[in-house]
Design a protein around this motif. Sequence first.
Motif, PDB file in Angstrom:
ATOM      1  N   GLY A  73       5.341  -0.289   3.351  1.00 20.46           N
ATOM      2  CA  GLY A  73       4.525   0.486   2.309  1.00 20.46           C
ATOM      3  C   GLY A  73       5.200   1.751   2.034  1.00 20.46           C
ATOM      4  O   GLY A  73       6.140   2.156   2.773  1.00 20.46           O
ATOM      5  N   VAL A 130      -1.173   5.903  -1.650  1.00 26.39           N
ATOM      6  CA  VAL A 130      -0.390   4.599  -1.354  1.00 26.39           C
ATOM      7  C   VAL A 130       0.232   4.099  -2.472  1.00 26.39           C
ATOM      8  O   VAL A 130      -0.794   3.705  -3.278  1.00 26.39           O
ATOM      9  N   GLY A 153       2.362  -1.623  -1.014  1.00 27.54           N
ATOM     10  CA  GLY A 153       2.033  -2.250   0.242  1.00 27.54           C
ATOM     11  C   GLY A 153       0.896  -1.449   1.078  1.00 27.54           C
ATOM     12  O   GLY A 153      -0.165  -0.940   0.377  1.00 27.54           O
ATOM     13  N   GLN A 154       1.069  -0.963   2.199  1.00 29.28           N
ATOM     14  CA  GLN A 154       0.126  -0.336   3.245  1.00 29.28           C
ATOM     15  C   GLN A 154       0.934   0.461   4.165  1.00 29.28           C
ATOM     16  O   GLN A 154       1.939   0.500   4.328  1.00 29.28           O
ATOM     17  N   ASP A 176       0.911   1.726   7.955  1.00 25.01           N
ATOM     18  CA  ASP A 176       0.250   1.349   9.302  1.00 25.01           C
ATOM     19  C   ASP A 176       0.574   2.497  10.237  1.00 25.01           C
ATOM     20  O   ASP A 176       1.800   2.614  10.595  1.00 25.01           O
ATOM     21  N   HIS A 224      -8.711   8.447   6.259  1.00 21.47           N
ATOM     22  CA  HIS A 224      -9.001   8.218   5.019  1.00 21.47           C
ATOM     23  C   HIS A 224     -10.244   9.021   4.841  1.00 21.47           C
ATOM     24  O   HIS A 224     -11.285   8.688   5.671  1.00 21.47           O
ATOM     25  N   THR A 241      -4.731   1.685   9.272  1.00 21.83           N
ATOM     26  CA  THR A 241      -4.004   1.168   7.960  1.00 21.83           C
ATOM     27  C   THR A 241      -4.725   1.730   6.853  1.00 21.83           C
ATOM     28  O   THR A 241      -5.912   2.139   6.704  1.00 21.83           O
ATOM     29  N   ARG A 283      -4.406   1.042   2.602  1.00 24.80           N
ATOM     30  CA  ARG A 283      -3.859   0.077   1.395  1.00 24.80           C
ATOM     31  C   ARG A 283      -3.509   0.905   0.092  1.00 24.80           C
ATOM     32  O   ARG A 283      -3.741   1.848  -0.251  1.00 24.80           O
ATOM     33  N   THR A 284      -2.903  -0.155  -0.965  1.00 22.81           N
ATOM     34  CA  THR A 284      -2.147   0.314  -2.045  1.00 22.81           C
ATOM     35  C   THR A 284      -3.616   0.858  -2.846  1.00 22.81           C
ATOM     36  O   THR A 284      -4.612   0.417  -2.885  1.00 22.81           O
TER      37      THR A 284
END
Length: 710
Positions: free
Chosen positions: A608, A632, A635-636, A638, A662, A669, A671-672
Amino acid sequence: MNVMSSVMRGGRCLIHADPALLSRFLSPHFLCPAQGSTPLLTCQHTRRYASQQVRGLKKDQKNQKVKPKVEKQEVEIRQRMTVAALADAMNKDFDHVVEALLNTSVDVDSLDPGSVLEERWIKEVVTRSGMKFRWAKLSESKERPNRDAFRRPPADPSNLVPRPPVVTIMGHVDHGKTTLLDSLRKSQIVATEAGGITQHIGAFLVQLPTGEKITFLDTPGHAAFSAMRARGANATDIIILVVAADDGIMNQTVESIQHARRAKVPMIVAVNKCDKPQADPDTVKQALLAHDVVCEEFGGDIQAIHISALKGDNLLALTEATVALAEVLELKAEPSGPVEGLIIESRTDKGKGPVTTAIVQRGTLKRGCVLVAGKSWAKVRFLFDENGRTVMEAGPSSAVQVVGWKELPSAGEVLLEVESEQRAREVVDWRSYQEEQQKLEEEQSVIELKQKLHLEEYKKEREGLAHLSWRRRKSVLYQANKTKFSMRPSERTQRDHPNLPVIIKGDVDGSVEAILNVVDSYDAQQQCELEVVHFGIGDVSENDVNMADTFAGSIYGFNVGASSSVQQLASKRGVPLRLHTVIYKLIDELKEELSSKLPPLISENVIGEATVLAMFEVTVGKKKVPVAGCRVQKGQLDRRLKFRMIRGRDIIWEGSLVTLKHHKDDVNTVRTGMDCGLSIDGDIDVRTGDVIVCFEKLDSPQVTSWDPGF
């Protein structure tokens, strides 16, 4: 003076008056005998002589104090002495010679007892050792007479008789060559060949229904057996090129055409498999035009016969064409005189020992004949035909198996008959001597080239020190070379470059030769070094396992076996034992083992990407930690993987994250499209607009780049 004269006169008078009285007071030796008129003068002379004698003794004593001259040891030298020979002549060891050559232009590190020294370095070693040299007396070496055996001159035409033609079947693998021979001699050879492909040269005598005899040679069509096909072409009178009507012109078809052209042998084209629905013989004949093979249909002189070897269709036409071409060639040979022939195959049989398959070209081979081939000789004990039946003799164009060899000759050697066993030994000794001399010349040229390169390197090294004084130059060279000889070559650690030592065993000489030819094409030494430490003919033995264990290598066997005790020993020692009956499977496994020796390829997989939108600080305890606010994009992210920060086209940082959040929660993780805050490991200046890339490293097996061609 007057007083002295008076004393002397008085003494004379006293002596003449009463000598007896005077002798009571003086010793007799003090008195001189009165033989002359002046005896005291005689005493005076005696005193003077005594004084001279004393002075002479003093001179002798001085001479005795001078040290005697030391005789230097004399060393007998000659041209091209080895280090070991020079050390023996000096009564010293190998290390003494090496030490004497230090700080010279000689590459001491590469010296071994067998290294040949130049004349100036031989003299230098002797001089530095405090000795003197003298040249050895040159003994005139007699030129060794040539004791080789040769073919006879051409025979008298009146002694020639017709002989059967020798016909070689050639073509691409699996185009039906052996099946064609099966149909001609009503046998099943294909069933005995591993994988249904021919892997040896087969020689057969076929008698046609019309009474004519033809000796057929069946050569392998596989790419690995190029040398066998070349031997078949050189031993033949006619070549039958088998081409499959449904497959067309292939690589080994072209190679067979080239062998025939080099050997200047006439050719007949047999278009096989014409019974198949997809067969197209005309297309095959047109494709042959590109290789200068012009059939009769297109105005050429090469016959093309359409056949089906499996069903036996049109084989009579093929044999008639062969016999007709043989009649045109007027093949004749001399059946008398010493035998001449060609070895087309050799192998080791458990019950018979070394066995060769030979084509007789001249003379008649009988039991008891003494033969020479290469560096081997034989007294023929048995002769066998292709069916294993004993024969008493074999005339021209016959293919027979010969038993009685002292050593196994190589395939392709010329077979010659000699008059006696002693003559055979002379021929073998001469050929061994010739090979040894040739090898010495080659080694000498390599040595001279290496010495020349080393001297150039030495001069180049000294050019940079030319401005220094000799004392300073000596000091610099000592500092540069003092660690060079700290370890002997035998004590040095092995290189880390991957390598694979292999031992190759085969059932016949041609098979081993084919495998070695394939191995010679290996061109990936920069990846993994492939080294053949031993090869031979016969089953795998315990010595092979011990050698493979010593070199940490593998054993590859082709059409050979290994007893249960050998297999157990190999398993116990951890030696890979790879036995095959099909050559391309053996090469495939060799490629797999070479690939397994290579380090894995490390590739990166991007998981990502995120863009830094803002920078802010977060207080953790009493410490302020910089945090990058990111979004992001792909992708992501990690947290457990590796990260990289890119600014423009430059990589600024690579490492791991300390935290990934977050909102206010620690997460693994993101994400997008999600926003996150991350802090990186290390004191790195992160700016707005930087790109954070999350990636993982993957290990993928590396494959050797070697392509043997099949």
